[in-house]
Design an enzyme around this catalytic site. Structure first.
Site, PDB file in Angstrom:
ATOM      1  N   ASN A  14       4.644  -6.395  21.511  1.00  0.00           N
ATOM      2  CA  ASN A  14       4.098  -6.649  20.170  1.00  0.00           C
ATOM      3  C   ASN A  14       3.275  -7.934  20.261  1.00  0.00           C
ATOM      4  O   ASN A  14       3.827  -9.024  20.338  1.00  0.00           O
ATOM      5  CB  ASN A  14       5.273  -6.790  19.185  1.00  0.00           C
ATOM      6  CG  ASN A  14       4.818  -7.213  17.809  1.00  0.00           C
ATOM      7  OD1 ASN A  14       3.630  -7.179  17.490  1.00  0.00           O
ATOM      8  ND2 ASN A  14       5.775  -7.619  16.972  1.00  0.00           N
TER       9      ASN A  14
ATOM     10  N   LYS B 227       1.394  -9.266  18.036  1.00  0.00           N
ATOM     11  CA  LYS B 227       1.302 -10.024  16.769  1.00  0.00           C
ATOM     12  C   LYS B 227      -0.154 -10.464  16.548  1.00  0.00           C
ATOM     13  O   LYS B 227      -1.052  -9.703  16.879  1.00  0.00           O
ATOM     14  CB  LYS B 227       2.291 -11.197  16.783  1.00  0.00           C
ATOM     15  CG  LYS B 227       3.693 -10.743  17.200  1.00  0.00           C
ATOM     16  CD  LYS B 227       4.765 -11.758  16.979  1.00  0.00           C
ATOM     17  CE  LYS B 227       6.105 -11.164  17.398  1.00  0.00           C
ATOM     18  NZ  LYS B 227       7.231 -12.047  17.141  1.00  0.00           N
TER      19      LYS B 227
ATOM     20  N   GLU C 129      16.102  -5.685  15.540  1.00  0.00           N
ATOM     21  CA  GLU C 129      15.670  -7.026  15.931  1.00  0.00           C
ATOM     22  C   GLU C 129      16.351  -8.070  15.050  1.00  0.00           C
ATOM     23  O   GLU C 129      15.911  -8.308  13.917  1.00  0.00           O
ATOM     24  CB  GLU C 129      14.160  -7.167  15.769  1.00  0.00           C
ATOM     25  CG  GLU C 129      13.337  -6.205  16.585  1.00  0.00           C
ATOM     26  CD  GLU C 129      11.920  -6.732  16.788  1.00  0.00           C
ATOM     27  OE1 GLU C 129      11.552  -7.024  17.930  1.00  0.00           O
ATOM     28  OE2 GLU C 129      11.192  -6.865  15.793  1.00  0.00           O
TER      29      GLU C 129
ATOM     30  N   GLU D  11       8.497 -10.308  10.363  1.00  0.00           N
ATOM     31  CA  GLU D  11       7.455 -11.249   9.924  1.00  0.00           C
ATOM     32  C   GLU D  11       6.700 -10.681   8.721  1.00  0.00           C
ATOM     33  O   GLU D  11       6.326 -11.417   7.810  1.00  0.00           O
ATOM     34  CB  GLU D  11       6.511 -11.562  11.093  1.00  0.00           C
ATOM     35  CG  GLU D  11       7.187 -12.491  12.100  1.00  0.00           C
ATOM     36  CD  GLU D  11       6.784 -12.256  13.546  1.00  0.00           C
ATOM     37  OE1 GLU D  11       5.727 -11.661  13.796  1.00  0.00           O
ATOM     38  OE2 GLU D  11       7.558 -12.683  14.439  1.00  0.00           O
TER      39      GLU D  11
ATOM     40  N   SER E  47      13.523 -12.009  21.857  1.00  0.00           N
ATOM     41  CA  SER E  47      13.582 -12.805  23.087  1.00  0.00           C
ATOM     42  C   SER E  47      13.933 -11.976  24.330  1.00  0.00           C
ATOM     43  O   SER E  47      14.670 -12.449  25.201  1.00  0.00           O
ATOM     44  CB  SER E  47      14.534 -13.990  22.918  1.00  0.00           C
ATOM     45  OG  SER E  47      14.074 -14.844  21.885  1.00  0.00           O
TER      46      SER E  47
ATOM     47  N   GLY F 114      11.502 -14.805  18.877  1.00  0.00           N
ATOM     48  CA  GLY F 114      10.700 -15.973  19.194  1.00  0.00           C
ATOM     49  C   GLY F 114      11.504 -17.254  19.361  1.00  0.00           C
ATOM     50  O   GLY F 114      10.938 -18.344  19.386  1.00  0.00           O
TER      51      GLY F 114
ATOM     52  N   HIS G   3       8.212  -4.967  10.355  1.00  0.00           N
ATOM     53  CA  HIS G   3       8.576  -6.104  11.214  1.00  0.00           C
ATOM     54  C   HIS G   3       9.051  -7.263  10.337  1.00  0.00           C
ATOM     55  O   HIS G   3       8.542  -7.463   9.228  1.00  0.00           O
ATOM     56  CB  HIS G   3       7.370  -6.531  12.062  1.00  0.00           C
ATOM     57  CG  HIS G   3       7.757  -7.523  13.121  1.00  0.00           C
ATOM     58  ND1 HIS G   3       7.901  -8.857  12.850  1.00  0.00           N
ATOM     59  CD2 HIS G   3       8.067  -7.353  14.421  1.00  0.00           C
ATOM     60  CE1 HIS G   3       8.290  -9.482  13.960  1.00  0.00           C
ATOM     61  NE2 HIS G   3       8.395  -8.587  14.928  1.00  0.00           N
TER      62      HIS G   3
HETATM   63  P1  PGA Z   1       9.991 -12.065  20.820  1.00  0.00           P
HETATM   64  O1  PGA Z   1       9.455 -11.156  19.588  1.00  0.00           O
HETATM   65  O2  PGA Z   1      10.148 -11.132  21.994  1.00  0.00           O
HETATM   66  O3  PGA Z   1       8.912 -13.088  21.039  1.00  0.00           O
HETATM   67  O4  PGA Z   1      11.284 -12.641  20.399  1.00  0.00           O
HETATM   68  C1  PGA Z   1       9.975  -9.881  19.343  1.00  0.00           C
HETATM   69  C2  PGA Z   1       9.325  -9.259  18.150  1.00  0.00           C
HETATM   70  O5  PGA Z   1       8.948  -9.974  17.196  1.00  0.00           O
HETATM   71  O6  PGA Z   1       9.157  -8.030  18.089  1.00  0.00           O
END
Ligand code: PGA
Length: 251
Positions: free
Chosen positions: A10, A12, A166, A96, A212, A172, A94
Site C-alpha cells: 500500500n 499511500k 490491521e 487512515e 508493520s 507505521g 483503510h
Molecule cells: P505499515 O502500513 O506496513 O507501514 O505499517 C500498513 C498499512 O497501512 O496498510
C-alpha cells in the site's frame, strides 16, 4: 480449495509516476508468474495507469473509490473510471481514510458492492485503535466493523473479498502485532464471516494481516493458518524490501 495467499503493498500518498514505473520494472524483472501467491501494489490514482501498463504479473489496486458512478462529487473517482484503467483490486476502509476522511462502515458496504458489481475485488480494512485494544474491545470492534461493512453483500460476494485485519496501533509504528494476536484476530474475522454467512464463505475469504509487516517478520505471519497474506505500507515502497518479502513468501 486452498486459499491463494495475497500480498499487497500500500503505497499511500507516495510515488511519482516515474518512481512507480521504476518500481514496477524492478519487481517484475524477478517474477515469473509461477509464484504460489498473488503479489501486487495499491497505487495513488495518478500512478494507476503507469502501474497497469508496466504490470506483467503484479496486481494493481486502487487505494479508494467512490460508490457512485458519476455526478457532482468534486475530487472523487468512480469505479467505472478505475475499471477503464484496468485495475482489479481496490482498498476500502483503510484506517487512515476512516480517521481523516470519515470513511464509515456504511460507505465501505456501498463501495464493496459497487466494486464487486464490476468484478473489482475490494480489500476491506478493519482494525482497532490502541485504546480499544487496551480496553479489550478488539473483538467487539472487529464484529461491528464487519457487520457494517459487509451489510447487503451476499455470501458469494463476500467469498471473493480480501479482508485486511490491521490493528491501528501497528500501522507505521514498527510495533507489529505478535504472531498469536495476528492469528487470533484473523481467525476471529473468519469466524465472524462464518456466523454472518456460512462455513464455505468463511473458508473462501482471504484474510490479510497488516501493520508493520517487514521482510523479517512476514514468514511468521504467513505460517499462521488463518492469515492468507499481508497488506504492507512502509516496506512496500522500496524495490529491495518488497523483493525480500516476495522471496520470503515464494515457496
Ligand atoms: P505499515 O502500513 O506496513 O507501514 O505499517 C500498513 C498499512 O497501512 O496498510
Amino acid at each position: 480449495m486452498a486459499r491463494k495467499p495475497i500480498i499487497v503493498g500500500n503505497w499511500k500518498m507516495n510515488k511519482l509516476r516515474s518512481e512507480a514505473e521504476e518500481f514496477m520494472n524492478g519487481v517484475e524483472a524477478h517474477l515469473t508468474g509461477e509464484e504460489k501467491a498473488d503479489y501486487g501494489i495499491a497505487a495513488p490514482y495518478t500512478c494507476v495507469d503507469t502501474c497497469v501498463k508496466n504490470a506483467k504479473h503484479l496486481i494493481v489496486a486502487a487505494e479508494n473509490c467512490n460508490e457512485k458512478d458519476s455526478g457532482a462529487y468534486t475530487g472523487e473517482v468512480s469505479v467505472p473510471m478505475l475499471e477503464e484503467l484496468g485495475i482489479t483490486y481496490c482498498i476500502i476502509g483503510h484506517s487512515e481514510r476512516r480517521t481523516y476522511y470519515n470513511e464509515t462502515n456504511e460507505a465501505c458496504a456501498l463501495k464493496a458492492k459497487r466494486l464487486l458489481d464490476s468484478n473489482i475485488i475490494p480489500i476491506l480494512c478493519i482494525g482497532e485503535t490502541e485504546a480499544q485494544y487496551d480496553a479489550g474491545e478488539t473483538e467487539n470492534v472487529i464484529k461491528t466493523q464487519l457487520n457494517g461493512s459487509l451489510a447487503g453483500l451476499t455470501g458469494e460476494e463476500v467469498a471473493r473479498l480480501v479482508i485486511a485485519y490491521e490493528p491501528i496501533w501497528a500501522i507505521g509504528t514498527g510495533k507489529s502485532a505478535d504472531e498469536k494476536t495476528a492469528q487470533d484476530c484473523c481467525k476471529l474475522v473468519r469466524d465472524t464471516v462464518c456466523a454472518m454467512y456460512d462455513e464455505a464463505t468463511a473458508e473462501a475469504v482471504r484474510v490479510q494481516y497488516g501493520g508493520s509487516v517487514k521482510p523479517t517478520n512476514i514468514k511468521e505471519y504467513m505460517a499462521c493458518p488463518d492469515i492468507d497474506g499481508a497488506l504492507i505500507g512502509g516496506a512496500s515502497l522500496k524495490v529491495d524490501s518488497f523483493l525480500e518479502i516476495i522471496d520470503a513468501t515464494k515457496e
